[in-house]
Scaffold this active site. Structure first.
Site, mmCIF file in Angstrom:
data_model
loop_
_atom_site.group_PDB
_atom_site.id
_atom_site.type_symbol
_atom_site.label_atom_id
_atom_site.label_comp_id
_atom_site.label_asym_id
_atom_site.label_seq_id
_atom_site.Cartn_x
_atom_site.Cartn_y
_atom_site.Cartn_z
ATOM 1 N N GLU A 36 0.838 -1.371 -0.074
ATOM 2 C CA GLU A 36 -0.123 0.058 -0.031
ATOM 3 C C GLU A 36 0.900 1.247 0.047
ATOM 4 O O GLU A 36 1.647 1.644 0.961
ATOM 5 C CB GLU A 36 -0.931 0.125 1.198
ATOM 6 C CG GLU A 36 -1.709 1.204 1.406
ATOM 7 C CD GLU A 36 -2.482 1.209 2.534
ATOM 8 O OE1 GLU A 36 -3.443 2.255 2.640
ATOM 9 O OE2 GLU A 36 -2.450 0.589 3.590
ATOM 10 N N GLU A 71 -11.971 3.144 6.076
ATOM 11 C CA GLU A 71 -10.830 3.352 6.972
ATOM 12 C C GLU A 71 -10.505 4.892 7.320
ATOM 13 O O GLU A 71 -9.970 5.737 6.834
ATOM 14 C CB GLU A 71 -9.523 2.733 6.327
ATOM 15 C CG GLU A 71 -8.406 2.865 7.299
ATOM 16 C CD GLU A 71 -7.154 2.345 6.927
ATOM 17 O OE1 GLU A 71 -6.357 1.687 7.675
ATOM 18 O OE2 GLU A 71 -6.766 2.917 5.463
#
Length: 254
Positions: A137, A234
């Site tokens: 990521e 998130e």
């Protein structure tokens, strides 16, 4: 209808992990994901998942020592990095989790790149027999200055060079809007490499119903691209998580 996953690293973070799983189920989420579940015995997490019928989509390798943000791209730390990968994969197997995010850490340069590729090869090989996906990521340079991965094209190049069919990109719209923008086209370009997508408002990382990105538009783009997996919420609640969920109905409706 858009499916949603609760990231329990931020949502219901005040609750023990099994209770947070139950809270996510009660709130109507379709799945859950987390950051570092290791203080909770895997059996307790597995029991809560079985009770609720939710699946844990992903978890992270440990960050390392205080002030660190992953180990996998740090030259000289390969033994620790691979121990963290082993730990994460063992936990994932025990709870039926489908993906592990291997955190790169603060590093730069060709040596770090080579080390990262070596550790990713180790992780992919160790994960393959259980059907576990390895995720990488990119993080933005405001929240994580000096992090090794900072862009989707950089991540895509690493995935192509690594050549492992279970290595995928975690496309966090919050981070990549800050670093690159052009999120709709980047989603389309990288879709074959994407293993998970996360959402939050930009730039405050709040609920995904305001700010620079219109997630109703993003949901439409993803629907047109054939994406049907849950989107990971998130974001950082500014009050009790249960009081921040008004965005869900509108996003589900597309």
């Amino acid at each position: 209808m858009t499916r949603l996953s609760a990231n329990l690293g931020f949502l219901w973070a005040d609750l023990p992990l099994p209770e947070a799983i139950r809270a996510a189920k009660a709130a109507g989420f379709d799945a859950v994901e987390c950051h570092w579940p290791y203080e909770t015995p895997a059996a307790e997490t597995a029991a809560a998942l079985a009770e609720t019928g939710l699946v844990m989509l992903g978890l992270n390798t440990r960050r390392g020592q205080p002030g660190e943000n992953g180990l996998a791209a740090l030259p000289g730390r390969e033994v620790e990095a691979r121990a963290a990968i082993d730990e994460a994969l063992a936990y994932a197997r025990a709870i039926g989790c489908g993906a592990v995010h291997v955190m790169a850490g603060f590093a730069a340069g060709p040596e770090a790149r080579a080390v990262f590729l070596g550790n990713l090869a180790y992780a992919c090989q160790a994960a393959r027999a259980d059907g576990i996906t390895i995720l990488i990521e990119p993080l933005n340079h405001y929240d994580a200055p000096g992090y090794f991965l900072q862009g989707s094209d950089q991540a895509a190049a690493l995935i192509a060079e690594a050549g492992h069919d279970n290595l995928r990109l975690m496309f966090d719209c919050y981070h990549l809007q800050i670093m690159e923008g052009d999120v709709s086209r980047r989603l389309a370009r990288h879709l074959p490499l994407i293993g998970h997508i996360q959402i939050a408002s930009v730039p405050d990382r709040g609920t995904p119903d305001h700010g620079e990105l219109d997630y109703r538009h993003i949901v439409g783009v993803l629907s047109g691209l054939g994406w049907s997996r849950p989107l990971g919420a998130e974001y950082k609640p500014t009050r009790l998580t249960g009081e921040t969920l008004g965005w869900m109905a509108a996003l589900r409706a597309g």
